[in-house]
Design a protein around this motif. Structure first.
Motif, mmCIF file in Angstrom:
data_model
loop_
_atom_site.group_PDB
_atom_site.id
_atom_site.type_symbol
_atom_site.label_atom_id
_atom_site.label_comp_id
_atom_site.label_asym_id
_atom_site.label_seq_id
_atom_site.Cartn_x
_atom_site.Cartn_y
_atom_site.Cartn_z
ATOM 1 N N ARG A 1 35.675 59.990 40.579
ATOM 2 C CA ARG A 1 35.318 59.571 39.224
ATOM 3 C C ARG A 1 35.594 58.085 39.012
ATOM 4 O O ARG A 1 36.567 57.532 39.532
ATOM 5 C CB ARG A 1 36.132 60.369 38.195
ATOM 6 N N ILE A 2 34.748 57.459 38.249
ATOM 7 C CA ILE A 2 34.967 56.079 37.818
ATOM 8 C C ILE A 2 35.813 56.148 36.548
ATOM 9 O O ILE A 2 35.345 56.603 35.506
ATOM 10 C CB ILE A 2 33.628 55.375 37.524
ATOM 11 N N THR A 3 37.045 55.726 36.635
ATOM 12 C CA THR A 3 37.998 55.869 35.530
ATOM 13 C C THR A 3 38.119 54.567 34.732
ATOM 14 O O THR A 3 37.637 53.511 35.137
ATOM 15 C CB THR A 3 39.382 56.260 36.052
ATOM 16 N N MET A 4 38.827 54.650 33.611
ATOM 17 C CA MET A 4 39.037 53.483 32.753
ATOM 18 C C MET A 4 39.830 52.392 33.455
ATOM 19 O O MET A 4 39.801 51.234 33.020
ATOM 20 C CB MET A 4 39.746 53.901 31.472
ATOM 21 N N SER A 5 40.511 52.712 34.532
ATOM 22 C CA SER A 5 41.297 51.691 35.232
ATOM 23 C C SER A 5 40.396 50.561 35.734
ATOM 24 O O SER A 5 40.829 49.400 35.800
ATOM 25 C CB SER A 5 42.071 52.313 36.401
ATOM 26 N N TYR A 6 39.148 50.873 36.068
ATOM 27 C CA TYR A 6 38.221 49.845 36.543
ATOM 28 C C TYR A 6 37.814 48.901 35.406
ATOM 29 O O TYR A 6 37.631 47.703 35.627
ATOM 30 C CB TYR A 6 36.982 50.494 37.164
ATOM 31 N N ILE A 7 37.666 49.437 34.213
ATOM 32 C CA ILE A 7 37.365 48.598 33.052
ATOM 33 C C ILE A 7 38.596 47.813 32.628
ATOM 34 O O ILE A 7 38.506 46.627 32.275
ATOM 35 C CB ILE A 7 36.830 49.459 31.899
ATOM 36 N N ASP A 8 39.763 48.447 32.686
ATOM 37 C CA ASP A 8 40.999 47.784 32.258
ATOM 38 C C ASP A 8 41.292 46.532 33.075
ATOM 39 O O ASP A 8 41.905 45.584 32.574
ATOM 40 C CB ASP A 8 42.175 48.757 32.356
ATOM 41 N N LYS A 9 40.831 46.493 34.321
ATOM 42 C CA LYS A 9 41.057 45.318 35.172
ATOM 43 C C LYS A 9 40.324 44.092 34.632
ATOM 44 O O LYS A 9 40.735 42.952 34.902
ATOM 45 C CB LYS A 9 40.575 45.599 36.600
ATOM 46 N N VAL A 10 39.239 44.327 33.926
ATOM 47 C CA VAL A 10 38.425 43.218 33.388
ATOM 48 C C VAL A 10 38.168 43.449 31.898
ATOM 49 O O VAL A 10 37.087 43.151 31.385
ATOM 50 C CB VAL A 10 37.090 43.091 34.155
ATOM 51 N N LYS A 11 39.170 43.957 31.202
ATOM 52 C CA LYS A 11 38.995 44.463 29.838
ATOM 53 C C LYS A 11 38.426 43.424 28.879
ATOM 54 O O LYS A 11 37.534 43.731 28.067
ATOM 55 C CB LYS A 11 40.330 44.979 29.305
ATOM 56 N N GLU A 12 38.907 42.185 28.957
ATOM 57 C CA GLU A 12 38.440 41.157 28.031
ATOM 58 C C GLU A 12 36.936 40.921 28.191
ATOM 59 O O GLU A 12 36.196 40.850 27.203
ATOM 60 C CB GLU A 12 39.201 39.857 28.252
ATOM 61 N N LYS A 13 36.477 40.817 29.429
ATOM 62 C CA LYS A 13 35.050 40.619 29.684
ATOM 63 C C LYS A 13 34.265 41.875 29.329
ATOM 64 O O LYS A 13 33.159 41.793 28.774
ATOM 65 C CB LYS A 13 34.817 40.263 31.148
ATOM 66 N N ALA A 14 34.820 43.038 29.648
ATOM 67 C CA ALA A 14 34.126 44.303 29.357
ATOM 68 C C ALA A 14 33.913 44.472 27.860
ATOM 69 O O ALA A 14 32.862 44.961 27.418
ATOM 70 C CB ALA A 14 34.919 45.477 29.914
ATOM 71 N N ASP A 15 34.890 44.056 27.060
ATOM 72 C CA ASP A 15 34.748 44.167 25.612
ATOM 73 C C ASP A 15 33.633 43.259 25.096
ATOM 74 O O ASP A 15 32.950 43.587 24.117
ATOM 75 C CB ASP A 15 36.071 43.813 24.929
ATOM 76 N N GLN A 16 33.446 42.103 25.741
ATOM 77 C CA GLN A 16 32.417 41.153 25.322
ATOM 78 C C GLN A 16 31.013 41.590 25.743
ATOM 79 O O GLN A 16 30.030 41.277 25.067
ATOM 80 C CB GLN A 16 32.692 39.780 25.924
ATOM 81 N N ALA A 17 30.929 42.291 26.856
ATOM 82 C CA ALA A 17 29.628 42.655 27.422
ATOM 83 C C ALA A 17 28.907 43.668 26.543
ATOM 84 O O ALA A 17 29.522 44.500 25.873
ATOM 85 C CB ALA A 17 29.800 43.212 28.828
ATOM 86 N N GLU A 18 27.575 43.590 26.577
ATOM 87 C CA GLU A 18 26.740 44.562 25.857
ATOM 88 C C GLU A 18 26.190 45.631 26.795
ATOM 89 O O GLU A 18 25.828 46.716 26.364
ATOM 90 C CB GLU A 18 25.588 43.826 25.169
ATOM 91 N N TYR A 19 26.124 45.290 28.074
ATOM 92 C CA TYR A 19 25.729 46.238 29.116
ATOM 93 C C TYR A 19 26.802 46.261 30.194
ATOM 94 O O TYR A 19 27.156 45.209 30.735
ATOM 95 C CB TYR A 19 24.402 45.822 29.767
ATOM 96 N N LEU A 20 27.313 47.441 30.510
ATOM 97 C CA LEU A 20 28.214 47.603 31.646
ATOM 98 C C LEU A 20 27.439 48.264 32.776
ATOM 99 O O LEU A 20 26.821 49.320 32.589
ATOM 100 C CB LEU A 20 29.429 48.455 31.274
ATOM 101 N N LEU A 21 27.466 47.630 33.942
ATOM 102 C CA LEU A 21 26.734 48.115 35.106
ATOM 103 C C LEU A 21 27.738 48.453 36.198
ATOM 104 O O LEU A 21 28.463 47.573 36.670
ATOM 105 C CB LEU A 21 25.753 47.042 35.595
ATOM 106 N N PHE A 22 27.779 49.712 36.594
ATOM 107 C CA PHE A 22 28.782 50.176 37.551
ATOM 108 C C PHE A 22 28.241 50.094 38.976
ATOM 109 O O PHE A 22 27.260 50.759 39.324
ATOM 110 C CB PHE A 22 29.213 51.599 37.212
ATOM 111 N N TYR A 23 28.910 49.264 39.774
ATOM 112 C CA TYR A 23 28.521 49.059 41.162
ATOM 113 C C TYR A 23 29.336 49.991 42.061
ATOM 114 O O TYR A 23 30.522 49.806 42.265
ATOM 115 C CB TYR A 23 28.757 47.600 41.563
ATOM 116 N N THR A 24 28.666 51.019 42.585
ATOM 117 C CA THR A 24 29.318 51.963 43.500
ATOM 118 C C THR A 24 28.947 51.697 44.952
ATOM 119 O O THR A 24 29.606 52.197 45.858
ATOM 120 C CB THR A 24 28.918 53.415 43.170
#
Length: 215
Positions: free
Chosen positions: A89-112
């Motif tokens: 599973r892709i967990t919130m830990s991946y977003i938390d690593k870049v949380k400031e940028k993730a909050d600003q983004a309008e599209y999140l694209l998950f690279y697996t």
């Protein structure tokens, strides 16, 4: 400015969701007979690199052609989760690593990195997919959309499309599947454009997805 194409090419032998017929590209007019070439395209609305609308699962929800055009352009950010193995599973830990940028983004694209299997049977296997917690984050942070380089937001075994339903039930968000080359975009915010075919009552549509990066 650098522009990168994030879209798989539509062809007759391309991967399609299990149980769906592949596209047909039939030559309808030829140079020899008609003086020009024209192709008859026959394909399902969720073919190749494509976008799902809330109307995909709920008849009363928003169709792609009803969205303002601004929905399809925004600040994109790639979330690198390429270290995950099959079915993880892709967990919130991946977003938390870049949380400031993730909050600003309008599209999140998950690279697996799963697009490396495009064109093989492995592409329909146990690819990584997001948790319910990430779905909640996408909803409450008012993202325009979410994208992945796999064939579905939900695991291939979930015929109910639980995560799709969670996102689409009350939120005007779009889901983009079968993206390509996400690993080449780095970890900075860029301009993301994903323009769907505009047809009436569009439950989904193939898109041309691009990233515009500052050099």
């Amino acid at each position: 400015m650098k522009v990168m194409d994030l879209t798989h090419t539509i062809s007759e032998n391309m991967p399609v969701y299990p149980g769906t017929e592949g596209p047909q590209l039939k030559t309808a007019n030829t140079y020899e007979k008609d003086g020009f070439k024209e192709t008859l395209l026959t394909m399902f609305s969720h073919t190749g690199t494509h976008m799902d609308a809330p109307m995909h699962l709920y008849s009363h929800r928003t169709a792609l052609d009803a969205f303002p055009i601004e929905q399809f352009v925004g600040k994109g950010l790639v979330i690198d989760c390429s270290d995950l193995s099959e079915g993880q599973r892709i967990t919130m830990s991946y977003i938390d690593k870049v949380k400031e940028k993730a909050d600003q983004a309008e599209y999140l694209l998950f690279y697996t990195g799963w697009d490396q299997y495009w064109g093989t049977s492995s592409y329909f296997g146990e690819y990584p997919y997001i948790t319910e917690e990430i779905a909640e984050y996408l909803i409450h942070s008012n993202k325009k959309g979410v994208g992945l380089d796999v064939i579905g937001l939900d695991p291939i075994s979930d015929e109910n499309l639980t995560l799709h339903r969670k996102l689409f039930s009350d939120t005007d968000i779009v889901i983009i599947e079968n993206l390509h080359h996400l690993g080449e975009l780095g970890n900075e915010i860029f301009t993301f454009c994903a323009l769907p075919l505009k047809y009436e009552n569009a439950d989904g549509a193939p898109i041309r997805a691009i990233a515009i990066l500052s050099e």
